[in-house]
Design a protein around this motif. Structure first.
Motif, PDB file in Angstrom:
ATOM      1  N   PHE A 168       0.783  -1.302   0.231  1.00  0.00           N
ATOM      2  CA  PHE A 168      -0.015   0.165  -0.198  1.00  0.00           C
ATOM      3  C   PHE A 168       0.842   1.192  -0.077  1.00  0.00           C
ATOM      4  O   PHE A 168       1.432   1.410   0.979  1.00  0.00           O
ATOM      5  CB  PHE A 168      -1.020   0.372   1.473  1.00  0.00           C
ATOM      6  CG  PHE A 168      -2.236  -1.002   1.109  1.00  0.00           C
ATOM      7  CD1 PHE A 168      -3.606  -0.400   0.151  1.00  0.00           C
ATOM      8  CD2 PHE A 168      -1.995  -2.090   1.671  1.00  0.00           C
ATOM      9  CE1 PHE A 168      -4.479  -1.583   0.302  1.00  0.00           C
ATOM     10  CE2 PHE A 168      -2.934  -3.114   1.346  1.00  0.00           C
ATOM     11  CZ  PHE A 168      -3.923  -3.075   0.956  1.00  0.00           C
ATOM     12  N   LYS A 170       1.461   5.030  -2.371  1.00  0.00           N
ATOM     13  CA  LYS A 170      -0.363   6.603  -2.914  1.00  0.00           C
ATOM     14  C   LYS A 170      -0.711   6.110  -4.227  1.00  0.00           C
ATOM     15  O   LYS A 170      -1.528   6.759  -3.877  1.00  0.00           O
ATOM     16  CB  LYS A 170       0.930   8.018  -2.544  1.00  0.00           C
ATOM     17  CG  LYS A 170       1.728   8.227  -1.353  1.00  0.00           C
ATOM     18  CD  LYS A 170       2.236   9.658  -1.481  1.00  0.00           C
ATOM     19  CE  LYS A 170       3.218  10.342  -0.194  1.00  0.00           C
ATOM     20  NZ  LYS A 170       3.743  11.529  -0.755  1.00  0.00           N
ATOM     21  N   ILE A 173      -3.512   3.860  -2.412  1.00  0.00           N
ATOM     22  CA  ILE A 173      -4.442   4.872  -1.725  1.00  0.00           C
ATOM     23  C   ILE A 173      -5.444   5.074  -2.581  1.00  0.00           C
ATOM     24  O   ILE A 173      -6.492   5.378  -2.441  1.00  0.00           O
ATOM     25  CB  ILE A 173      -3.401   4.531  -0.785  1.00  0.00           C
ATOM     26  CG1 ILE A 173      -2.778   4.628   0.134  1.00  0.00           C
ATOM     27  CG2 ILE A 173      -5.203   6.233   0.339  1.00  0.00           C
ATOM     28  CD1 ILE A 173      -2.189   5.211   1.487  1.00  0.00           C
ATOM     29  N   TYR A 174      -5.024   6.395  -3.588  1.00  0.00           N
ATOM     30  CA  TYR A 174      -5.808   7.507  -4.612  1.00  0.00           C
ATOM     31  C   TYR A 174      -6.186   6.201  -5.186  1.00  0.00           C
ATOM     32  O   TYR A 174      -7.528   6.790  -5.779  1.00  0.00           O
ATOM     33  CB  TYR A 174      -4.059   7.949  -5.416  1.00  0.00           C
ATOM     34  CG  TYR A 174      -3.430   9.036  -4.987  1.00  0.00           C
ATOM     35  CD1 TYR A 174      -4.774   9.456  -3.692  1.00  0.00           C
ATOM     36  CD2 TYR A 174      -2.854   9.464  -5.240  1.00  0.00           C
ATOM     37  CE1 TYR A 174      -3.472  10.251  -2.683  1.00  0.00           C
ATOM     38  CE2 TYR A 174      -2.029   9.733  -4.280  1.00  0.00           C
ATOM     39  CZ  TYR A 174      -2.668  11.085  -2.809  1.00  0.00           C
ATOM     40  OH  TYR A 174      -1.585  11.456  -2.574  1.00  0.00           O
TER      41      TYR A 174
END
Length: 263
Positions: A168, A170, A173-174
């Motif tokens: 995980f 960025k 997550i985005y």
């Protein structure tokens, strides 16, 4: 294409041994076949009761034929890999089979919302477009997560040490946030378009299918990397002797724990 080095995969090697190993792959196949069987039961029941009249449009007939073929293939593969020696011997191909099962897990539930006579969901053209966009979004999410996983592996993110960042980051997550927004927008459009014709229960089912679809899209990205590693790096494969030895050690540890609890 990818400059992935085996020495940069020490953490992923542990993951593949503990969580993505052949034993768990086969367990995942059993769970998927149960979910597939629940959907296919109603399709087969519709065929038995009404024949092909249960699927009046060419689109529905194609969907049913494809799913019957895929379901039959699932059963054959499950039977083949149910023998421990086979899922160790053919573990390289097992990784690819697991991806096929993942695809079935993520998409077979949508068969229920595109066949009107059997499942009684709205199947007008615009609703089918929205459903198609949901599935397309899941496929795009999977592609983004898979490419990001390979990029992480190339940059040493799956190597134990200070450079380790895990799955995980960025980008993931985005991507998950974007998928959530995209899904909710489409579900709202489906509800508004079919207002008065679809129940709250139906919308909950749409939501559950979307959660499964996007959950699988994100979660199975690592299986592509595992398939790559099993093909390229021999150390990612376990021998039959190693499997037997580890299996005996696990049983021994279990017995010892039980004895300690009793004492």
């Amino acid at each position: 294409m990818w400059n992935i080095k085996e020495e940069d995969l020490s953490e992923f090697k542990v993951t593949s041994k503990n969580r993505l190993n052949p034993v768990n792959n086969v367990s995942f196949m059993y769970g998927t076949i149960i979910w597939s069987s629940m959907v296919m039961f109603f399709i087969i029941l519709g065929l038995v009761r009404f024949g092909w009249a249960a699927f009046p449009t060419a689109f529905e007939k194609i969907v049913v034929i494809v799913e019957l073929l895929f379901y039959s293939l699932q059963i054959v593969l499950l039977f083949f890999y149910s023998k421990p020696k086979r899922f160790i011997k053919f573990q390289k191909s097992l990784s690819k089979v697991t991806l096929f099962y993942s695809f079935q897990l993520a998409t077979i539930g949508f068969v229920a919302v595109v066949i009107h006579k059997v499942f009684d969901f709205p199947t007008d053209s615009l609703t089918l477009v929205y459903v198609g966009l949901l599935i397309a979004g899941g496929i795009m999410t999977h592609i983004v997560c898979t490419l990001n996983t390979f990029k992480l592996a190339e940059n040493g993110a799956f190597n134990e040490g200070e450079n380790s960042s895990g799955f995980f980051n960025k980008t993931i997550i985005y991507t998950v946030i974007a998928a959530l927004v995209y899904t909710f927008v489409l579900l709202i459009l489906i509800y508004v378009h079919n207002f008065g014709e679809t129940s709250l229960g139906n919308m909950i089912f749409y939501f559950v299918l979307s959660v499964i679809l996007y959950g699988v899209a994100v979660g199975t990205a690592e299986f592509h990397l595992l398939s790559y590693c099993k093909r390229k790096f021999p150390s990612f494969n376990i021998t039959w002797q190693e499997y037997q030895r580890e299996n005996r050690a696990m049983k021994k540890n279990t017995i010892e724990k039980q004895i300690k609890r009793r004492n």
